[in-house]
Design an enzyme around this catalytic site. Structure first.
Site, short mmCIF file in Angstrom:
data_model
loop_
_atom_site.label_atom_id
_atom_site.label_comp_id
_atom_site.label_asym_id
_atom_site.label_seq_id
_atom_site.Cartn_x
_atom_site.Cartn_y
_atom_site.Cartn_z
N ASP A 66 12.80 0.63 -7.31
CA ASP A 66 13.45 0.56 -5.48
C ASP A 66 13.31 -1.29 -5.65
OD1 ASP A 66 10.22 -0.16 -7.39
OD2 ASP A 66 9.33 1.04 -5.28
N ASN A 134 -2.14 4.47 -1.45
CA ASN A 134 -1.87 5.22 -0.99
C ASN A 134 -1.14 6.75 -1.20
OD1 ASN A 134 0.70 4.65 -0.67
ND2 ASN A 134 1.23 4.67 1.93
N HIS A 136 1.50 7.09 -2.90
CA HIS A 136 2.87 6.41 -2.67
C HIS A 136 3.38 6.48 -4.20
CE1 HIS A 136 3.20 1.50 -2.03
NE2 HIS A 136 3.38 2.38 -3.16
N GLU A 141 6.58 6.65 0.45
CA GLU A 141 4.94 6.90 1.38
C GLU A 141 4.70 8.14 1.44
OE1 GLU A 141 2.81 4.44 1.87
OE2 GLU A 141 4.55 2.25 2.12
C1 F6R Z 1 6.63 -0.35 -8.13
C2 F6R Z 1 6.59 1.00 -7.44
C3 F6R Z 1 5.44 0.72 -6.83
C4 F6R Z 1 4.13 0.52 -7.69
C5 F6R Z 1 2.59 0.83 -6.77
C6 F6R Z 1 1.63 0.53 -7.30
O1 F6R Z 1 8.51 -0.42 -8.27
O2 F6R Z 1 7.30 1.19 -6.85
O3 F6R Z 1 5.17 2.30 -6.15
O4 F6R Z 1 3.80 1.68 -8.93
O5 F6R Z 1 3.07 0.63 -5.24
O6 F6R Z 1 1.86 -1.40 -7.64
P1 F6R Z 1 0.86 -2.39 -8.93
O7 F6R Z 1 1.25 -2.07 -10.13
O8 F6R Z 1 1.24 -3.58 -8.09
O9 F6R Z 1 -0.61 -1.71 -8.12
#
Ligand code: F6R
Length: 239
Positions: A66, A134, A136, A141
């Protein structure tokens, strides 16, 4: 789903690295699906150490999950900058072989189509994922369609608050992102989820033990036939 519990972040990272080594050693042209955020940084540090010890990533190709809408290579918080700072600039990867959605695209619909078409030609040998508090995955989401392909997402307030730590204020956190869809993630030959910390415990529980439901996008991973989850004891505390 194979679940491996380790005592801390460093052990999670080195265990995750073993999977990457296996894939890159078996196929130097492997396609790695990459993630940003805090969770994979330790894994990337292991990859950098591996490179210093003789491992080569010259022929690998990568696709990232992303990118924030409105941010690009000149922005300190863009995901392309993150990937350069935390991995690409420290290994022998060919930057022509790295791919991220373009957060600065003029036509968002066209960019989603371009990235989905690219992914159709680049099945990930492994897709690395973190998990949002959450539930995702990527920026898909809760409520995202299970068969979604690359799409533009309005980020939930909880996600913007989670990611505020990387920005000077909440107002600076982008409101939208472009992300691989759940279908694009599920197409990977194998999936590796890394998660640590108590704030992930609830989402990890729902991912592994909850019903398969789009209320927790990560629970869809239960349907993948080669998904490994590597977590620390804090993230595993509700299992
Ligand atoms: C990152 C992404 C997100 C993260 C998730 C966890 O490219 O797509 O899904 O993997 O938000 O983030 P962290 O690792 O910072 O807790």
């Amino acid at each position: 789903m194979q679940v491996i519990v380790k005592s801390n972040y460093d052990d999670v990272s080195s265990e995750a690295y073993k999977l990457i080594v296996k894939i890159v050693e078996a196929n130097p042209n492997a396609i790695l699906g990459l993630a940003t955020g805090s969770s994979p940084i330790g894994l990337y540090n292991n990859m950098i150490d591996g490179y210093k010890k003789g491992m080569s990533y010259k022929e690998i190709r990568t696709v990232n999950l992303d990118e924030y809408i409105g941010l690009g290579k000149n922005d300190s918080q863009s995901y392309i900058t993150f990937m350069k700072e935390n991995l690409f600039s420290h290994i022998d990867i060919n930057l022509d072989n790295v791919n991220l959605p373009n957060g600065l695209c003029k036509n968002q619909e066209e960019e989603c189509q371009r990235y989905t078409a690219l992914l159709a030609t680049m099945q990930q040998d492994i897709q690395i994922l973190g998990i949002g508090s959450n539930g995702h995955i990527g920026f898909n989401e809760p409520g995202t369609a299970i068969d979604s392909t690359t799409n533009i997402v309005k980020l939930k307030e909880s996600t913007r608050l989670d990611n505020q730590r990387f920005f000077s204020s909440l107002a600076d956190v982008p409101t939208h992102a472009i992300t691989m869809g759940i279908k694009n993630i599920m197409m990977a030959k194998s999936i590796l989820v890394v998660a640590t910390g108590k704030n992930k415990a609830e989402a990890v529980y729902k991912m592994i033990k909850g019903p398969v439901s789009i209320d927790c996008p990560a629970s869809i991973l239960q349907l993948h036939n080669n998904c490994t989850v590597i977590i620390d004891t804090d993230a595993a505390s509700k299992l």
